[in-house]
Design a protein around this motif. Structure first.
Motif, PDB file in Angstrom:
ATOM      1  N   CYS A   1       0.780  -1.245   0.000  1.00 22.10           N
ATOM      2  CA  CYS A   1       0.000   0.000   0.000  1.00 22.10           C
ATOM      3  C   CYS A   1       0.808   1.290   0.000  1.00 22.10           C
ATOM      4  O   CYS A   1       0.229   2.364  -0.205  1.00 22.10           O
ATOM      5  N   THR A   2       2.102   1.239   0.260  1.00 22.01           N
ATOM      6  CA  THR A   2       2.875   2.478   0.296  1.00 22.01           C
ATOM      7  C   THR A   2       3.665   2.671  -0.991  1.00 22.01           C
ATOM      8  O   THR A   2       3.968   1.709  -1.697  1.00 22.01           O
ATOM      9  N   ARG A   3       4.030   3.912  -1.256  1.00 18.40           N
ATOM     10  CA  ARG A   3       4.706   4.235  -2.514  1.00 18.40           C
ATOM     11  C   ARG A   3       6.102   3.633  -2.575  1.00 18.40           C
ATOM     12  O   ARG A   3       6.529   3.144  -3.614  1.00 18.40           O
ATOM     13  N   LYS A   4       6.823   3.649  -1.459  1.00 17.40           N
ATOM     14  CA  LYS A   4       8.198   3.137  -1.450  1.00 17.40           C
ATOM     15  C   LYS A   4       8.263   1.615  -1.370  1.00 17.40           C
ATOM     16  O   LYS A   4       9.320   1.020  -1.604  1.00 17.40           O
ATOM     17  N   ARG A   5       7.141   0.975  -1.006  1.00 10.71           N
ATOM     18  CA  ARG A   5       7.050  -0.489  -0.919  1.00 10.71           C
ATOM     19  C   ARG A   5       8.159  -1.090  -0.035  1.00 10.71           C
ATOM     20  O   ARG A   5       8.769  -2.096  -0.380  1.00 10.71           O
ATOM     21  N   LYS A   6       8.375  -0.451   1.111  1.00 13.95           N
ATOM     22  CA  LYS A   6       9.414  -0.934   2.026  1.00 13.95           C
ATOM     23  C   LYS A   6       8.775  -1.613   3.226  1.00 13.95           C
ATOM     24  O   LYS A   6       7.940  -1.036   3.919  1.00 13.95           O
ATOM     25  N   ALA A   7       9.194  -2.877   3.468  1.00 10.85           N
ATOM     26  CA  ALA A   7       8.703  -3.618   4.623  1.00 10.85           C
ATOM     27  C   ALA A   7       9.423  -3.139   5.880  1.00 10.85           C
ATOM     28  O   ALA A   7      10.367  -2.347   5.820  1.00 10.85           O
ATOM     29  N   LEU A   8       8.991  -3.629   7.039  1.00  7.99           N
ATOM     30  CA  LEU A   8       9.605  -3.223   8.301  1.00  7.99           C
ATOM     31  C   LEU A   8      11.100  -3.514   8.330  1.00  7.99           C
ATOM     32  O   LEU A   8      11.881  -2.711   8.838  1.00  7.99           O
ATOM     33  N   HIS A   9      11.497  -4.688   7.794  1.00  5.09           N
ATOM     34  CA  HIS A   9      12.917  -5.028   7.827  1.00  5.09           C
ATOM     35  C   HIS A   9      13.755  -4.081   6.974  1.00  5.09           C
ATOM     36  O   HIS A   9      14.914  -3.819   7.281  1.00  5.09           O
ATOM     37  N   ASP A  10      13.183  -3.560   5.894  1.00  2.55           N
ATOM     38  CA  ASP A  10      13.897  -2.572   5.084  1.00  2.55           C
ATOM     39  C   ASP A  10      13.966  -1.222   5.789  1.00  2.55           C
ATOM     40  O   ASP A  10      14.990  -0.534   5.729  1.00  2.55           O
ATOM     41  N   LEU A  11      12.892  -0.835   6.451  1.00  2.00           N
ATOM     42  CA  LEU A  11      12.885   0.425   7.191  1.00  2.00           C
ATOM     43  C   LEU A  11      13.898   0.398   8.331  1.00  2.00           C
ATOM     44  O   LEU A  11      14.615   1.382   8.564  1.00  2.00           O
ATOM     45  N   ALA A  12      13.979  -0.727   9.029  1.00  2.00           N
ATOM     46  CA  ALA A  12      14.897  -0.838  10.167  1.00  2.00           C
ATOM     47  C   ALA A  12      16.360  -0.849   9.731  1.00  2.00           C
ATOM     48  O   ALA A  12      17.220  -0.279  10.414  1.00  2.00           O
ATOM     49  N   ALA A  13      16.650  -1.499   8.615  1.00  2.00           N
ATOM     50  CA  ALA A  13      18.037  -1.652   8.159  1.00  2.00           C
ATOM     51  C   ALA A  13      18.452  -0.600   7.135  1.00  2.00           C
ATOM     52  O   ALA A  13      19.596  -0.609   6.682  1.00  2.00           O
ATOM     53  N   HIS A  14      17.527   0.299   6.773  1.00  2.00           N
ATOM     54  CA  HIS A  14      17.794   1.331   5.750  1.00  2.00           C
ATOM     55  C   HIS A  14      18.215   0.686   4.423  1.00  2.00           C
ATOM     56  O   HIS A  14      19.221   1.055   3.815  1.00  2.00           O
ATOM     57  N   THR A  15      17.413  -0.292   4.014  1.00  2.00           N
ATOM     58  CA  THR A  15      17.661  -0.979   2.752  1.00  2.00           C
ATOM     59  C   THR A  15      16.420  -0.912   1.874  1.00  2.00           C
ATOM     60  O   THR A  15      15.362  -0.454   2.305  1.00  2.00           O
ATOM     61  N   LYS A  16      16.557  -1.387   0.661  1.00  2.00           N
ATOM     62  CA  LYS A  16      15.426  -1.527  -0.248  1.00  2.00           C
ATOM     63  C   LYS A  16      15.751  -2.647  -1.217  1.00  2.00           C
ATOM     64  O   LYS A  16      16.907  -3.067  -1.329  1.00  2.00           O
ATOM     65  N   VAL A  17      14.745  -3.156  -1.904  1.00  2.00           N
ATOM     66  CA  VAL A  17      14.990  -4.181  -2.922  1.00  2.00           C
ATOM     67  C   VAL A  17      14.764  -3.570  -4.296  1.00  2.00           C
ATOM     68  O   VAL A  17      13.830  -2.798  -4.497  1.00  2.00           O
ATOM     69  N   MET A  18      15.644  -3.914  -5.226  1.00  3.33           N
ATOM     70  CA  MET A  18      15.598  -3.336  -6.568  1.00  3.33           C
ATOM     71  C   MET A  18      15.806  -4.414  -7.615  1.00  3.33           C
ATOM     72  O   MET A  18      16.571  -5.350  -7.413  1.00  3.33           O
TER      73      MET A  18
END
Length: 205
Positions: A180-197
């Motif tokens: 539902c969010t624009r950045k499509r970041k899960a909690l684990h990505d928010l906590a670790a300052h990561t993203k998947v590409m």
């Protein structure tokens, strides 16, 4: 009489370079990667548990429940399963396939840091071990072995119930964030300052 000769010049081969193009990952692709990783990691983690249970009980019965094993074999089997899970979700993406588990590699996307720096052990430990295994633990079988070891060690069998429900809650929150969010970041990505590409190689001349 000398024969007329023709000077030959070496033919230069056109060099083709590859450039990696990064783009956002769709929800369906991420789900497929999760199913692949769930299957392969479960298979790998179950192997030491099944082998130890079968060996000490002299049986061909397959069991992955630590409660069905005697001490200290249940601890040994559980720790080996957790070690295998850590290798799969932390060490393979760090050392073997940069930013990729088997599922992510098959689906052609990877974990990257927000600041563009190379992935390090601390980042993957926070993302995959701390948040995925413990906070969102119900989505990954490695957390089952963590809960079982804690329950056996302390005798508090609520470790099998309440952390499971908490894990479901945070797992659902992560899914909602991805969908539902624009950045499509899960909690684990928010906590670790990561993203998947997505990482597609494009040939350029």
């Amino acid at each position: 009489m000398k024969k007329a000769g023709f000077a030959t010049r070496p033919i230069k081969k056109k060099q083709v370079k590859e450039e990696v193009i990064y783009s956002d990952v769709g929800v369906v692709r991420r789900f497929i990667a999760y199913i692949i990783d769930w299957f392969f990691s479960d298979l790998a983690m179950a192997l030491p548990v099944v082998l130890i249970y079968s060996t000490i009980n002299q049986t061909t019965e397959m069991n992955i429940d630590l409660f069905m094993m005697k001490e200290p074999y249940n601890y040994i089997a559980g720790m080996l399963a957790i070690l295998v899970g850590t290798i799969y979700f932390v060490l393979i993406p760090l050392y073997h396939h940069q930013g990729q588990t088997i599922g992510k590699r098959i689906c052609s996307f990877k974990i990257v840091r927000e600041d563009g720096a190379a992935l390090d052990f601390k980042t993957l430990l926070i993302r995959n071990a701390l948040i995925l295994f413990i906070v969102e633990g119900s989505l990954f079988t490695v957390s089952k072995y963590i809960r079982e070891i804690l329950a056996i060690f302390t005798g508090i069998f609520e470790f099998m119930k309440y952390p499971f429900y908490i894990g479901i809650f945070f797992g659902v929150v992560s899914i909602v964030l991805v969908v539902c969010t624009r950045k499509r970041k899960a909690l684990h990505d928010l906590a670790a300052h990561t993203k998947v590409m997505m990482c597609e190689k494009v040939k350029i001349s």
